[in-house]
Design a protein around this motif. Structure first.
Motif, PDB file in Angstrom:
ATOM      1  N   VAL D 176       2.440  34.116  26.879  1.00  0.00           N
ATOM      2  CA  VAL D 176       1.694  33.457  26.269  1.00  0.00           C
ATOM      3  C   VAL D 176       0.057  33.823  26.783  1.00  0.00           C
ATOM      4  O   VAL D 176      -0.073  34.050  28.025  1.00  0.00           O
ATOM      5  CB  VAL D 176       1.668  31.894  26.787  1.00  0.00           C
ATOM      6  N   VAL D 177      -0.603  34.249  25.478  1.00  0.00           N
ATOM      7  CA  VAL D 177      -1.800  34.728  25.902  1.00  0.00           C
ATOM      8  C   VAL D 177      -2.895  33.524  25.578  1.00  0.00           C
ATOM      9  O   VAL D 177      -2.597  32.788  24.530  1.00  0.00           O
ATOM     10  CB  VAL D 177      -2.045  35.935  24.872  1.00  0.00           C
ATOM     11  N   GLU D 178      -3.868  33.501  26.299  1.00  0.00           N
ATOM     12  CA  GLU D 178      -4.984  32.646  26.169  1.00  0.00           C
ATOM     13  C   GLU D 178      -4.459  31.293  26.603  1.00  0.00           C
ATOM     14  O   GLU D 178      -3.160  31.131  27.189  1.00  0.00           O
ATOM     15  CB  GLU D 178      -5.588  32.562  24.792  1.00  0.00           C
ATOM     16  N   ARG D 179      -5.147  30.134  26.423  1.00  0.00           N
ATOM     17  CA  ARG D 179      -4.640  28.865  26.693  1.00  0.00           C
ATOM     18  C   ARG D 179      -5.098  27.697  25.820  1.00  0.00           C
ATOM     19  O   ARG D 179      -6.117  28.134  24.756  1.00  0.00           O
ATOM     20  CB  ARG D 179      -5.214  28.484  28.104  1.00  0.00           C
ATOM     21  N   GLY D 180      -4.730  26.529  25.956  1.00  0.00           N
ATOM     22  CA  GLY D 180      -4.914  25.526  24.988  1.00  0.00           C
ATOM     23  C   GLY D 180      -4.617  25.824  23.456  1.00  0.00           C
ATOM     24  O   GLY D 180      -3.527  26.248  23.296  1.00  0.00           O
ATOM     25  N   ASP D 181      -5.431  25.155  22.776  1.00  0.00           N
ATOM     26  CA  ASP D 181      -5.171  25.349  21.325  1.00  0.00           C
ATOM     27  C   ASP D 181      -5.363  27.085  20.866  1.00  0.00           C
ATOM     28  O   ASP D 181      -4.918  27.200  19.637  1.00  0.00           O
ATOM     29  CB  ASP D 181      -5.831  24.593  20.399  1.00  0.00           C
ATOM     30  N   ARG D 182      -5.827  27.710  21.690  1.00  0.00           N
ATOM     31  CA  ARG D 182      -5.995  29.136  21.253  1.00  0.00           C
ATOM     32  C   ARG D 182      -4.877  30.184  21.909  1.00  0.00           C
ATOM     33  O   ARG D 182      -4.516  31.462  21.317  1.00  0.00           O
ATOM     34  CB  ARG D 182      -7.351  29.741  21.996  1.00  0.00           C
TER      35      ARG D 182
END
Lengths: 166, 219, 430, 534
Positions: D176-182
Motif C-alpha cells: 500500500v503506497v501513501e495513506r488515507g484516501d490517497r
C-alpha cells in the motif's frame, strides 16, 4: 342431482331485426358520398405519423468525435430476448472500451426495445422508423457503421411515472 | 509585544518579558551542534538531522555511517524495526528518499523494496522528492490557524516566490503546510529543517528568511 | 517571572523546572530530588511500586484516562519473554504541547519515569517513541540519556541494583496515527503505522509480539514522583475520580498561552480569565475545545461551570482528553476551523478502515463546499449522518475524533453554518 | 478416532435467532456461514489473515458496546448475534455509501461487473441514491506486469492482494503506497509483477474490478459465462478449477476451493494454458483406410469394421500408446481392450517434464509439478510406462516398428513421421487432431478432450479427481472410454459402458489401488487412493 333446464327467452323483434343495422350502414355510406374525408394514406408520397413510442430500426448514438457511444458492456446482448445482438468488446489506445463488432439482426429482432432500456450510456436506441426493406437477407444484419449512420428519430421510452407519454 | 523594527524571531517566549536567552529555551547548549558520531548507541546514532547541503548520491551506510547504522540495529530485536531509523539516516545524507535509496535500504535490511516504499510513503517526514535547502513547514492546524497561520503561510509563499510544495528557483526554499507541530501555545509555529520557529507572525517572515540566507552565506 | 509563563496558583510537580535550563543535567535534576523515585522503587520492589501507582489513582495522560496502575498490573508475570515499555512521545494532537516541554526542560524526569515504569512491569528495554519533528527535544533527551548511561542510572545494573534497563530513543517520521498505541507499536517495528485490531491487547501481544505497556510522557513523568513520595501523597491533589495534577496546555486567543499545572478539577473559566490573563484584545469567548482537537467543542455557555477533570468535562458534554484547551474568541470562523480539523484527520487517516478513509475525506469535501458558500442545509444532515457512520465502526478512534467536533459544532454553532449557507456570511471572519 | 467420552471442543451460540454449534475458535462470520447467513466482507478471505479493516462485516453482539467485526470475533458460548439488526444494517449501508464516495460507477465497462462484491452488496442493501455531490478522485490505471492490470479508482483497499503476495506467495512485491484516501496498491515503482508465478490469484481474490486479468479483459461478461467443475490439466498437481466457458470456448480458468489440493489458489502457468482446448481443426468424424485409401466413415461402420479386424487379430501382439492427458477411464478401457485383443506387449505414454517444481511458499501443498500433464500418476497406476524424453518426444521406436496391433490414444505423435506404424498389422489412431504420423492408421477415430467429457485424473498426491463436461465435442467426437469400452465389450460379450461412472466402476474392479472408491464418492473434491492412504 336433478337436472335443471334453463329456459332462454327469445329477444324481441326490435333486437333481432337486421333492418336497423342495414339502415345504419347505408347512412354511413351515404354520408361519405355527400362529405368525403380521406382515410387512405397515400404512402410513400405521404409519410405516416409515427407514435413517439414507435419501436423500429435501431440506431447507435455517436460522440462528437464520431466514436460510438457504446462501451461494450454486454447488457443488450444479455437482455435481448431474440438473441439478435452480437457484440465483441475491445479497448482503444486511450483505454476506452468500445465495440469492435456490434451487429443487430433486424430480422430476428422483435423490437421490444429492451436494448435501449438497458443501455447504461444511452448508446443503442430503437427508432421511429420502419422502412428497412432490402434485396437480400444478409443486408438485414446491421453492423456498427450502419447503425451509426442511421439518423431517424429515436424512440421515447415508456416512463412509468408518465404512462400516457404526456 | 514590542513593535521594534527587528524582532528576533524564532523561539517561544520571545516577547521581551523573559530573561531567558534563545539558547536557554532551545537548549542550544545541548542541541546546537551535531554531536560527534558514535556516542552512545541508544542516542546519538538514531536521530536525524536535516542538513542544508545534501548530496542525493551520497554513499549510504559506509564508514562511520555504517557504524551508526550498526549501533541502531543493535537496539532492536528485528531488522525491520531499524527501518525507520535507517530511512532517517538515509534522508539525512541524501536529503530525500529516492527509489534507489529505498532499494538500498531494503537490501540492507533484507526487506522487499515494495515494502520499504509502502512504509516510506506512509510517513510525511520522508521527502519523496528533492526539497530546497530549507524546508519550511508552516503549521496551519487549529491552534495556529485561529491565530493567523494562513497569513504566515501566505507570507512565506510570497517572500520566497514559490507555490506550495515547490522549491524556489535558487534551490533554497520549499514551503509546505504542516500538521500540528506540538507548539500550539506559541502560534504560529514554523519548522525550518529541524529548527522550530515559534510565535511567528506574517510580518516576521522577511526577517526569518533573511536570517536563513545569512546563515547560508556564512556557511 | 521567566519564560514559560507561570502563575502563583499553580501546583508545580512536573513543571517545577520549566524555564530552568540547569535541570537538564543529572546533577541539576538530582538537586530537585531526581532519581529518588527509581531508588525507592528498587527498594520496595515491583509489586509495591505498581500498588503505589494504583493507590495514587493516576490516570493515563495521553487522552483516554485509563488508570495507569491497573494497566501495569495487566502485564503477565514470569513469562520468560522480554517485556517492553513504550513511552509515547509522539505528541501530535492539535492543541497539545506538554510532552515537548516536559522533555526539553526536564529530560531526566522522563528518563526516571521510564525507569520506574520499566522496573514495575519487568521490562528490560524501554523505547521512547519521539515525534520526528522534535529535533531539539530529541537532542536534549539524547544528551540527558547519554549522561544517565554514563552515571549508571540506565543500562546494566542500574544504581547497583542488579536490574538492567535499557532506554532507546526511537524517532518517528511524521504520522499522527502513530500516537495511537498499536499504531505506535507497528511503527516501532518498522511497519506502516497502522493501528492493529484488538484483541490481542498489547499487554499480551504488543511490540515485537511481546507483552508491552504504553504510557504517555506525562504519565511516566508523574510516576517518577509517585514512586518517590508514594501513592497517597499524589491523592492530595485533584478530585476523587481524577487525582493528581495535570498540565493544561492552553492555546488560542488568550493573553498568556502556555502550559500550566493544576490539580485536576480546576475551574475552566478561572484558567482562561485569571491564569491565562483573559481573552486576547478583550474579546468575548466563543468556544473552547477542552482536550485537543478530537473532542466535542464546547460553547462559551458550556464552559461557565466546567471544572477541568475527567468527570467534570464529561458532565459539560465533552472530554478532557489530554487537557489541551484551545480557546476561541468571538472572531473565530467555526466552519473554517472544523474544516481545517477535518482536513487534518483526512491527511492523517492511515487508510485501513473504510469509514475513516472515505468518511474523513468526504466530510472535508462537504465542509469545504459549505465554506465556499455552496452548501445546502441538507449537507448538515449529511455531515451528521456521516459522522455517526464513522463513530465506533473502525479499528482505532481517529474517525470518531473527527465525528465529535463535527457533530458538536453543528449542534452548538448551527447558526454559523446556516449564515454561510443561506446568506454567504462568514461568522467571525473579521 | 476413539471417542473417550470427552466432549468435543465446541461452542453454541445464537445467530439471528438460530442456534448453531461450531468448533471453538470459529469466527462469527464462519458460524453464520454454516447457517447460510452471508455476512458481507471484503478484506476477509479464508486463505489469508484477517485485518478487519473493511468494516463491513460488523455485526451486533448482545452485550458488546460496539458492533464487532465478525471476521475476527470468535464465537463464544451463549453469544447472541444479530447480523440483520437495524443497527447492523444501518452501519452496513453507511459503509457501502462510503465505498461509493470514490468508486467510479463504471460497471458497464468494468470486467468484474456481474461477479463484483461491491455491486452485489450495494444492490442488496445499499442506499437508493448517493448523496455525494463532490467530484470523485481519479487514480487511473496501472499495468502491474504479468497478467495483472490495476484500476486504482475501483480499489476498495481491502489489501487482499498485498496480503496474498506477502503471506501466501511470500513475494512482497505489492504494497500500500501513501495513506488515507490517497492510498493505492502498487509495486515498487516500475518493477511490476513480471516473473511472479502465482500473481494471477490476486485477480481472483480482488472483490471488485480493481485487479483484472489482461488476458480476460473485454473478452466476456461474467454473466455470460458457464461454470463447470473441472481439474486443471496443465500439471500433475491437478488443481481444482472452474472452467469458464462461453460460445463453446474456454474463456478462462479459475481456481476452485479444495483445501487438500490447491486451497483457494492456482499457478499462473496453469491459468494461462487453456487455449489448446479451443484449438480449431479438430477431428470430427471417423475415417477408415490407410494412406490414400482413407475414407470418411461413421461410427457404426467404423466400429463394426474395427471390431472385425480386432476379432481376426486375436492373439496377436498388441502395443498401445496412451496419453497423460487421457482420463483414467480412457486409459483403463484401452488396456482392457488391448488385453482382450491379444497379448499386450507394452502400454506406454509420454509426457513433458519441466526442469523444476514451483511450490507456493505459503501453501506448500500446492506445487506446480514437474510433470506437465494431469494424469501421469493415473497412467502409471493403470500400468502404463513412461517413455521418451523430458520434452515429451521420442521413446516410440518400438511402437513405430511394431508389426502386430498398434493402438494410439490421445498422443498426437507430433515428433513421429509418416512411417509410424507402417509395419503394423492393425493401426488404430484415436485422437483429437489428425497427425501426419497417423497416415498409416487403418482407423482414425475422433475423440473429445477432457473438457468435453466426464472422467477422472489421479494427481501427484494420489488423489482421484473428477472433471465434468464443460464443452460440446466437435462433430461426432466421442469420449475414448466409450469407444474403447464398446469394442472391449463386443469382444468379450459383456455390457458396454454407457457412462463414465460405468467406466470408473470397471477401473475399481480391475485395480486394487482404486479399491473401495465409488463414482459418487469421488465428488467434486476428489478422493484419495488406497495406495495414498497406505
Amino acid at each position: 342431482m336433478a337436472i335443471s333446464v334453463k329456459v332462454m327467452r327469445r329477444p324481441e323483434v326490435g333486437r333481432t331485426s337486421y333492418m336497423r343495422a342495414t339502415l345504419k350502414g347505408m347512412s354511413l355510406t351515404f354520408k361519405h358520398m355527400v362529405n368525403p374525408t380521406k382515410v387512405t394514406l397515400q404512402y410513400p408520397e405521404d409519410q405516416p405519423d409515427l407514435h413517439p413510442r414507435w419501436r423500429g430500426t435501431h440506431r447507435m448514438e455517436v460522440h462528437a468525435d464520431g466514436r460510438p457511444k457504446c462501451v461494450a458492456c454486454g447488457l443488450c446482448p444479455t437482455v435481448c430476448p431474440a438473441n439478435c445482438i452480437r457484440l465483441v468488446g475491445g479497448e482503444d489506445d486511450q483505454g476506452n472500451r468500445y465495440p469492435i463488432v456490434y451487429e443487430i439482426d433486424e430480422f430476428r429482432c422483435i423490437f421490444c426495445g429492451m436494448c435501449q432500456e438497458v443501455c447504461p450510456v444511452e448508446a443503442i436506441h430503437v427508432g421511429r422508423h420502419f422502412e428497412n426493406a432490402e434485396y437480400s437477407r444478409d443486408r438485414f444484419v446491421y453492423d456498427l457503421d450502419r447503425l451509426m449512420e442511421q439518423d431517424h428519430p429515436t424512440t421515447l421510452l415508456w416512463d412509468p411515472s408518465d404512462s400516457r407519454s404526456e | 509585544m514590542s513593535d521594534a523594527p527587528f524582532r528576533n524571531p524564532g523561539w517561544a517566549g520571545n516577547t521581551g518579558e523573559f530573561d531567558l536567552s534563545e539558547d536557554d529555551v532551545r537548549g542550544a547548549a545541548y542541541a546546537g551542534e551535531r554531536p560527534p558520531e558514535g556516542r552512545h548507541p541508544s542516542t546519538s546514532a538514531s536521530y536525524p538531522f536535516m542538513l542544508v547541503e545534501r548530496d542525493p548520491y551520497a554513499p549510504l551506510f559506509e564508514g562511520r555511517h555504517k557504524e551508526r547504522y550498526e549501533k541502531i540495529r543493535s537496539r532492536y530485536p528485528t531488522a525491520m524495526a531499524a527501518l525507520l531509523p535507517a530511512l532517517n539516516l538515509a534522508q539525512e545524507l541524501r536529503g530525500h528518499i529516492s527509489p534507489e535509496t529505498m532499494d538500498e535500504v531494503a537490501s540492507l535490511l533484507g526487506l522487499s523494496s515494495a515494502y520499504v516504499r509502502g512504509v516510506a510513503t506512509f510517513y510525511t517526514m520522508y521527502n519523496k522528492r528533492p526539497v530546497g535547502r530549507f524546508l519550511i513547514q508552516v503549521c496551519t492546524n487549529i491552534s495556529c490557524n485561529i491565530c493567523g497561520a494562513d497569513e504566515v503561510l501566505a507570507a512565506f509563499l510570497e517572500h520566497t516566490g514559490t507555490e506550495l510544495g515547490d522549491t524556489s528557483d535558487d534551490g533554497n526554499f520549499t514551503v509546505v503546510e504542516a500538521e500540528c507541530l506540538a507548539a500550539c501555545g506559541f502560534p504560529t509555529c514554523v519548522q525550518i529543517n529541524e529548527r522550530y520557529f515559534e510565535d511567528v507572525s506574517a510580518r516576521d517572515v522577511p526577517n526569518i528568511l533573511k536570517r536563513l540566507t545569512d546563515e547560508l552565506a556564512a556557511g | 517571572m521567566a519564560y514559560p509563563y507561570r502563575h502563583e496558583k499553580e501546583t508545580r510537580i512536573l513543571s517545577e523546572c520549566f524555564g530552568d535550563p540547569s535541570a537538564r543535567t543529572v546533577a541539576g535534576w538530582k538537586k530537585h530530588g531526581g532519581y529518588q523515585g527509581i531508588a525507592r522503587a528498587l527498594e520496595i520492589g515491583r509489586d509495591a511500586t505498581i500498588e503505589d501507582v494504583k493507590a495514587s489513582g493516576l490516570r493515563g495522560r495521553g487522552g483516554a484516562g485509563f488508570p495507569t496502575g491497573l494497566k501495569w498490573s495487566f502485564m503477565p508475570k514470569n513469562t520468560g519473554r522480554p517485556h517492553y515499555l513504550l513511552c509515547n512521545a509522539d505528541e501530535s494532537e492539535p492543541g497539545t504541547f506538554k510532552d515537548r516541554e516536559i522533555i526539553r526542560w526536564t529530560p531526566h524526569q522522563l528518563i526516571e519515569g521510564c525507569l520506574v515504569g520499566s522496573y514495575a512491569i519487568g521490562a528490560a528495554h524501554c523505547y521512547i517513541y519521539l515525534r520526528g519533528e522534535f529535533f531539539e527535544t530529541t537532542q536534549i533527551l539524547a544528551r540527558a540519556l547519554e549522561e544517565a548511561y554514563a552515571e549508571g542510572l540506565v543500562g546494566r545494573d542500574i544504581m547497583g541494583s542488579g536490574v538492567d534497563i535499557d532506554i532507546t530513543l526511537h524517532v518517528g517520521a511524521g504520522a499522527y496515527i502513530c500516537g495511537e498505541e498499536t499504531g505506535l507499536m507497528n511503527s516501532l517495528e518498522g511497519r506502516r503505522g497502522e493501528p492493529r485490531i484488538k484483541p490481542p491487547f498489547p499487554a499480551a501481544v504488543g511490540a515485537f509480539g511481546m507483552p508491552t505497556t504504553i504510557n504517555n510522557v506525562e504519565t511516566l513523568a508523574a510516576t517518577a514522583h509517585i514512586a518517590r513520595h508514594g501513592g497517597e501523597w499524589y491523592r492530595q491533589w485533584g478530585t476523587d475520580k481524577s487525582p493528581g495534577t495535570k498540565l493544561f496546555c492552553v492555546s488560542g486567543h488568550v493573553n498568556r498561552p502556555g502550559n500550566y499545572e493544576f490539580p485536576l478539577g480546576f475551574p475552566m473559566m478561572e484558567l482562561i480569565e485569571d491564569v491565562c490573563g483573559g481573552m486576547r484584545d478583550g474579546k468575548a469567548l466563543k468556544a473552547v475545545i477542552p482536550g485537543g482537537s478530537s473532542v466535542p467543542i464546547m460553547s462559551a455557555e458550556d464552559c461557565r461551570a466546567c471544572t477541568l477533570c475527567y468527570e467534570g468535562v464529561e458532565a459539560a458534554g465533552s472530554m478532557l482528553g489530554c487537557a489541551s484547551v484551545i480557546v476561541m474568541d468571538e472572531n473565530t470562523d467555526i466552519v473554517k476551523q472544523v474544516r481545517r480539523m477535518a482536513y487534518f484527520y483526512t491527511h492523517e487517516s492511515c487508510g485501513q478502515c473504510t469509514p475513516c478513509r472515505e468518511g474523513t475525506a468526504w466530510a472535508t469535501r462537504i465542509l469545504r463546499r459549505i465554506e465556499d458558500g455552496l452548501g445546502t442545509e441538507d449537507d448538515l444532515d449529511t455531515l451528521i449522518q456521516i459522522s455517526e457512520q464513522m463513530t465506533g465502526t473502525t479499528i482505532c478512534v481517529l474517525s470518531d475524533s473527527l465525528a465529535m467536533p463535527i457533530i458538536s459544532s453543528i449542534e452548538k454553532f448551527r447558526e454559523d453554518y446556516l449564515a454561510l449557507i443561506r446568506r454567504g456570511e462568514r461568522v467571525g471572519a473579521a | 478416532m476413539a471417542d473417550n467420552g470427552r466432549k468435543a471442543d465446541t461452542v453454541t451460540l445464537t445467530i439471528d435467532g438460530h442456534e448453531v454449534t461450531v468448533p471453538k475458535g470459529t469466527s462469527l462470520l464462519h458460524a453464520a456461514e454454516t447457517l447460510g447467513v452471508e455476512v458481507p466482507h471484503y478484506c476477509y478471505h479464508p486463505g489469508l489473515s484477517a485485518p478487519a479493516q473493511c468494516r463491513i462485516c460488523l455485526v451486533e453482539v448482545e452485550g458488546a458496546p460496539k458492533l464487532q467485526p465478525s471476521c475476527v470475533t470468535m464465537a463464544q458460548d451463549g453469544q447472541v448475534v444479530h447480523t440483520e439488526s437495524a443497527q447492523a444494517r444501518r452501519m452496513r449501508q453507511g459503509v457501502l455509501e462510503f465505498y461509493l464516495v470514490n468508486h467510479p460507477l463504471d460497471c458497464p465497462i468494468c470486467d468484474m461487473s456481474g461477479e463484483c462484491k461491491l455491486q452485489d452488496y450495494v444492490f442488496n442493501e445499499g442506499r437508493e441514491h448517493g448523496r455525494g455531490r463532490e467530484p470523485k478522485r481519479v487514480f487511473g490505471r496501472d499495468d502491474f506486469g504479468g497478467d495483472v492490470l490495476y484500476y486504482g479508482d475501483r480499489c476498495v483497499m481491502c489489501t487482499r492482494c498485498v496480503r496474498f503476495m506477502d503471506e501466501v506467495a511470500r513475494d512482497g512485491r505489492l504494497t500500500v503506497v501513501e495513506r488515507g484516501d490517497r492510498a493505492v496498491i502498487d509495486t515498487f515503482f516500475e518493477s511490476g509483477l513480471d516473473g511472479a508465478s502465482f500473481a494471477g490469484n490476486i485477480v481472483d481474490i480482488c472483490p471488485v474490478g480493481a485487479l483484472v486479468s489482461k488476458d480476460f479483459l473485454h473478452k466476456a461478461r461474467a454473466w455470460d459465462l458457464d461454470h463447470t467443475e473441472s481439474v486443471c490439466p496443465n500439471c500433475s498437481q491437478g488443481c481444482n478449477i472452474d472452467l469458464h466457458t462461453r460460445d463453446n470456448l474456454v474463456q478462462r480458468l479459475k481456481p476452485r476451493e479444495n483445501p487438500e489440493v490447491n486451497g483457494h489458489w492456482m499457478c499462473d502457468y496453469g491459468r494461462a494454458n487453456y487455449e489448446w482446448l479451443n484449438r480449431p481443426g479438430r477431428l470430427e468424424a471417423p475415417a477408415v483406410g490407410r494412406g490414400d485409401k482413407r475414407r470418411a466413415s461413421d461410427w457404426q461402420h467404423a466400429l463394426h469394421a474395427l471390431f472385425e479386424r480386432l476379432a481376426e487379430a486375436e492373439g496377436a501382439s498388441v502395443r498401445v500408446v496412451g496419453s497423460a492427458f487421457s482420463s483414467n477411464e480412457a486409459l483403463d478401457a484401452l488396456r482392457a481392450l488391448a488385453e482382450q485383443a491379444g497379448t499386450l506387449q507394452a502400454g506406454v505414454f509420454r509426457a513433458r517434464r519441466a526442469e523444476d517444481e514451483d511450490p507456493l511458499p505459503g501453501f506448500p501443498i500446492l506445487v506446480r509439478r514437474r510433470d506437465l500433464a494431469p494424469n501421469v500418476d493415473g497412467a502409471g497406476i493403470l500400468g502404463f510406462t513412461r517413455v521418451g524424453d523430458d520434452d515429451g518426444t521420442g521413446g516410440l521406436e518400438e511402437a513405430a516398428d511394431h508389426d502386430g496391433v498398434l493402438i494410439v490414444v490421445g498422443d498426437e505423435l507430433a515428433d513421429q513421421d509418416e512411417s509410424f506404424g507402417a509395419k503394423a498389422g492393425l493401426f488404430v489412431y484415436l485422437g483429437t487432431f489428425d497427425s501426419p504420423a497417423a497416415r498409416n492408421a487403418d482407423f482414425v477415430l475422433p475423440l473429445t478432450t477432457f473438457a468435453e467429457e466426464e472422467g477422472t485424473f489421479v494427481n501427484a498426491q494420489g488423489r482421484v479427481q473428477r472433471f465434468r463436461q464443460g464443452l460440446r465435442g466437435p462433430g461426432t467426437a466421442q469420449p475414448a472410454w466409450l469407444v474403447l469400452g464398446t469394442l472391449a465389450a463386443a469382444l468379450t460379450g459383456g455390457d458396454r459402458p454407457v457412462s463414465a461412472a460405468d467406466a470408473f466402476a470397471s477401473i475399481v474392479q480391475r485395480h486394487a489401488a482404486f479399491g473401495g472408491l465409488i463414482w459418487e464418492g469421488v465428488g467434486s473434491a476428489g478422493a484419495a487412493l488406497e495406495a495414498a492412504h497406505a
